[in-house]
Scaffold this motif. Sequence first.
Motif, PDB file in Angstrom:
ATOM      1  N   TYR A   1      82.584  57.395 -14.594  1.00 21.65           N
ATOM      2  CA  TYR A   1      83.344  57.763 -15.785  1.00 21.65           C
ATOM      3  C   TYR A   1      83.488  56.505 -16.633  1.00 21.65           C
ATOM      4  O   TYR A   1      83.672  55.415 -16.082  1.00 21.65           O
ATOM      5  N   SER A   2      83.427  56.658 -17.928  1.00 21.67           N
ATOM      6  CA  SER A   2      83.817  55.513 -18.756  1.00 21.67           C
ATOM      7  C   SER A   2      85.314  55.652 -19.017  1.00 21.67           C
ATOM      8  O   SER A   2      85.836  56.765 -19.108  1.00 21.67           O
ATOM      9  N   VAL A   3      85.974  54.513 -19.085  1.00 18.24           N
ATOM     10  CA  VAL A   3      87.433  54.546 -19.234  1.00 18.24           C
ATOM     11  C   VAL A   3      87.813  53.817 -20.513  1.00 18.24           C
ATOM     12  O   VAL A   3      87.356  52.692 -20.755  1.00 18.24           O
ATOM     13  N   SER A   4      88.613  54.457 -21.347  1.00 14.41           N
ATOM     14  CA  SER A   4      89.151  53.747 -22.514  1.00 14.41           C
ATOM     15  C   SER A   4      90.667  53.908 -22.514  1.00 14.41           C
ATOM     16  O   SER A   4      91.219  54.755 -21.810  1.00 14.41           O
ATOM     17  N   TYR A   5      91.310  53.050 -23.297  1.00 14.54           N
ATOM     18  CA  TYR A   5      92.772  52.970 -23.254  1.00 14.54           C
ATOM     19  C   TYR A   5      93.366  53.206 -24.633  1.00 14.54           C
ATOM     20  O   TYR A   5      92.860  52.668 -25.627  1.00 14.54           O
ATOM     21  N   VAL A   6      94.423  53.984 -24.671  1.00 18.72           N
ATOM     22  CA  VAL A   6      95.105  54.279 -25.937  1.00 18.72           C
ATOM     23  C   VAL A   6      95.704  52.984 -26.501  1.00 18.72           C
ATOM     24  O   VAL A   6      96.291  52.193 -25.749  1.00 18.72           O
ATOM     25  N   ASN A   7      95.553  52.784 -27.798  1.00 20.76           N
ATOM     26  CA  ASN A   7      96.085  51.593 -28.483  1.00 20.76           C
ATOM     27  C   ASN A   7      95.583  50.280 -27.902  1.00 20.76           C
ATOM     28  O   ASN A   7      96.323  49.299 -27.834  1.00 20.76           O
ATOM     29  N   SER A   8      94.343  50.262 -27.442  1.00 21.88           N
ATOM     30  CA  SER A   8      93.819  49.031 -26.844  1.00 21.88           C
ATOM     31  C   SER A   8      92.299  49.030 -26.969  1.00 21.88           C
ATOM     32  O   SER A   8      91.658  50.076 -26.951  1.00 21.88           O
ATOM     33  N   SER A   9      91.728  47.825 -27.081  1.00 21.33           N
ATOM     34  CA  SER A   9      90.262  47.745 -27.151  1.00 21.33           C
ATOM     35  C   SER A   9      89.668  47.621 -25.744  1.00 21.33           C
ATOM     36  O   SER A   9      88.455  47.535 -25.585  1.00 21.33           O
ATOM     37  N   ARG A  10      90.525  47.606 -24.754  1.00 23.52           N
ATOM     38  CA  ARG A  10      90.063  47.470 -23.368  1.00 23.52           C
ATOM     39  C   ARG A  10      89.157  48.638 -22.972  1.00 23.52           C
ATOM     40  O   ARG A  10      89.400  49.782 -23.345  1.00 23.52           O
ATOM     41  N   LYS A  11      88.087  48.294 -22.237  1.00 25.25           N
ATOM     42  CA  LYS A  11      87.179  49.331 -21.724  1.00 25.25           C
ATOM     43  C   LYS A  11      86.939  49.073 -20.243  1.00 25.25           C
ATOM     44  O   LYS A  11      86.989  47.939 -19.788  1.00 25.25           O
ATOM     45  N   ASP A  12      86.663  50.138 -19.523  1.00 21.49           N
ATOM     46  CA  ASP A  12      86.367  49.965 -18.101  1.00 21.49           C
ATOM     47  C   ASP A  12      85.481  51.131 -17.672  1.00 21.49           C
ATOM     48  O   ASP A  12      85.143  51.992 -18.493  1.00 21.49           O
ATOM     49  N   HIS A  13      85.081  51.142 -16.408  1.00 24.12           N
ATOM     50  CA  HIS A  13      84.400  52.332 -15.906  1.00 24.12           C
ATOM     51  C   HIS A  13      84.829  52.561 -14.466  1.00 24.12           C
ATOM     52  O   HIS A  13      85.249  51.640 -13.774  1.00 24.12           O
ATOM     53  N   LEU A  14      84.733  53.792 -14.068  1.00 21.66           N
ATOM     54  CA  LEU A  14      85.195  54.176 -12.732  1.00 21.66           C
ATOM     55  C   LEU A  14      84.015  54.812 -11.995  1.00 21.66           C
ATOM     56  O   LEU A  14      83.506  55.853 -12.404  1.00 21.66           O
ATOM     57  N   LEU A  15      83.591  54.130 -10.937  1.00 18.92           N
ATOM     58  CA  LEU A  15      82.419  54.600 -10.188  1.00 18.92           C
ATOM     59  C   LEU A  15      82.777  55.764  -9.280  1.00 18.92           C
ATOM     60  O   LEU A  15      83.839  55.783  -8.667  1.00 18.92           O
ATOM     61  N   VAL A  16      81.853  56.714  -9.199  1.00 21.15           N
ATOM     62  CA  VAL A  16      81.993  57.809  -8.244  1.00 21.15           C
ATOM     63  C   VAL A  16      80.992  57.564  -7.121  1.00 21.15           C
ATOM     64  O   VAL A  16      79.804  57.379  -7.376  1.00 21.15           O
TER      65      VAL A  16
ATOM     66  N   GLY B   1      84.888  65.273 -20.614  1.00 24.60           N
ATOM     67  CA  GLY B   1      83.545  65.094 -20.044  1.00 24.60           C
ATOM     68  C   GLY B   1      83.566  63.967 -19.028  1.00 24.60           C
ATOM     69  O   GLY B   1      84.321  64.009 -18.069  1.00 24.60           O
ATOM     70  N   ASN B   2      82.765  62.925 -19.309  1.00 25.35           N
ATOM     71  CA  ASN B   2      82.710  61.795 -18.396  1.00 25.35           C
ATOM     72  C   ASN B   2      83.581  60.624 -18.853  1.00 25.35           C
ATOM     73  O   ASN B   2      83.395  59.499 -18.416  1.00 25.35           O
ATOM     74  N   CYS B   3      84.478  60.909 -19.778  1.00 25.70           N
ATOM     75  CA  CYS B   3      85.364  59.844 -20.278  1.00 25.70           C
ATOM     76  C   CYS B   3      86.794  60.087 -19.804  1.00 25.70           C
ATOM     77  O   CYS B   3      87.283  61.223 -19.851  1.00 25.70           O
ATOM     78  N   ILE B   4      87.416  59.014 -19.378  1.00 24.80           N
ATOM     79  CA  ILE B   4      88.835  59.086 -19.035  1.00 24.80           C
ATOM     80  C   ILE B   4      89.585  58.268 -20.082  1.00 24.80           C
ATOM     81  O   ILE B   4      89.212  57.123 -20.348  1.00 24.80           O
ATOM     82  N   ILE B   5      90.595  58.874 -20.673  1.00 19.71           N
ATOM     83  CA  ILE B   5      91.419  58.135 -21.637  1.00 19.71           C
ATOM     84  C   ILE B   5      92.785  57.921 -20.998  1.00 19.71           C
ATOM     85  O   ILE B   5      93.450  58.876 -20.592  1.00 19.71           O
ATOM     86  N   VAL B   6      93.140  56.648 -20.876  1.00 21.64           N
ATOM     87  CA  VAL B   6      94.370  56.301 -20.167  1.00 21.64           C
ATOM     88  C   VAL B   6      95.380  55.758 -21.170  1.00 21.64           C
ATOM     89  O   VAL B   6      95.047  54.915 -22.004  1.00 21.64           O
ATOM     90  N   ASN B   7      96.601  56.231 -21.080  1.00 20.40           N
ATOM     91  CA  ASN B   7      97.658  55.720 -21.956  1.00 20.40           C
ATOM     92  C   ASN B   7      98.582  54.807 -21.157  1.00 20.40           C
ATOM     93  O   ASN B   7      99.564  55.257 -20.571  1.00 20.40           O
ATOM     94  N   LEU B   8      98.221  53.530 -21.145  1.00 20.88           N
ATOM     95  CA  LEU B   8      99.085  52.569 -20.459  1.00 20.88           C
ATOM     96  C   LEU B   8     100.137  52.033 -21.412  1.00 20.88           C
ATOM     97  O   LEU B   8     101.099  51.420 -20.991  1.00 20.88           O
TER      98      LEU B   8
END
Length: 370
Positions: free
Chosen positions: A21-36, A128-135
């Motif tokens: 999954y690709s991971v993005s964050y609300v109000n942030s330019s941070r990006k990450d990914h989560l392996l399955v 889809g394959n994106c997770i949006i996280v609100n930290l």
Amino acid sequence: MKKIIFIIFLTISTQLIASEYSVSYVNSSRKDHLLVVKLDNRNYFNIYDLERVFDGKVSIEPNSQTITLTIFEKKCKFFFYTKWVKFGNQNYNLYADIRIADGNFYVPEHFIQLCSKKLFSELVIIEGNCIIVNLSSMENFLIKKIVIDPGHGGKDPGAVGRILKLKEKDIVLEISKEVKELLSKNLDVEVLLTRETDKFVSLGDRTDFANNHQADLFISIHCNAAYNRKANGTEVYYLSPAKTDEARAVEALENDAIRFEDPESIKRYTDLDFILYDMRQSEYLIESIELAEICQNSLVKELDTKDKGVKYANFYVLRGAFMPAVLVEVAFLSNKWEEQRLKSSWFQNQAAKAIYDSIKQFKEKYDKMN
Ligand SMILES: [Zn+2]
């Protein structure tokens, strides 16, 4: 030979990773990914990847065969080799067992669906394959740890009463202990005192203590004194360069504790330190003023003392606190009538109750905003 081993290793590794999954964050330019990862044909996340992606914390308790992932300040408790996760009082089915392999813990992929649909539906969104996280909502201000600072102590008695010779250090310790008791009993907070006994604590060590414990509030408790014997009443301070002459006098009185400290610790209070500290503290200026105002009103109401108002002064003891911080001057030990009152445990308890009430009110307001 080496090449063959490498190729085999590569094949095994790629087989393990099913997707990501690709991971993005609300109000942030941070990006990450989560392996399955695939284990026995089922999809899993490594729990340490979940920990990273959600800025969480993993703790393992081998005795009870549980592994806890704390995310968004909430605990998700997994049980070794079972398909259950406990959240609050409820168990949720993950449709595959928790696995342990190569010293890692694997959580079934369904966990992310559970997070987004049930556990943290407002904080985790899956498209889809994106997770949006609100930290970002977690960065808001929550009050969970409070440091109460009984002024003076040990070789530094603070102000001493004119008639009964009451010592400020003794009165404020009693009040502080009572504040701690009320807070611990009635609110879901951790409360720490900078001193529990009659011992000397340097001014810098008081705020270091609060900072090291990552406290959310710092409240220093004092009794006032003035050359004018008639001076009486209650005042609460927040940190800012002192303006009025009277505020400067109180500031000089409280900062005077420095003369009891060794030369080494005095070095800490250089101008540069002050500027840095002052900047950090001003981040919490609005909260500090607000807490000071609530505290002032509450004390005057409970104690029926003269309202000397909320003031700002340049106290060393507030200077190093990276959190909302106020300094309370309950009443005047230099005033004969107030010294008498400060002696009574009824008055001490009322003062503690007033400080407790104001923290409660302040906390409720900020907790509600989150
Ligand atoms: Zn004092």
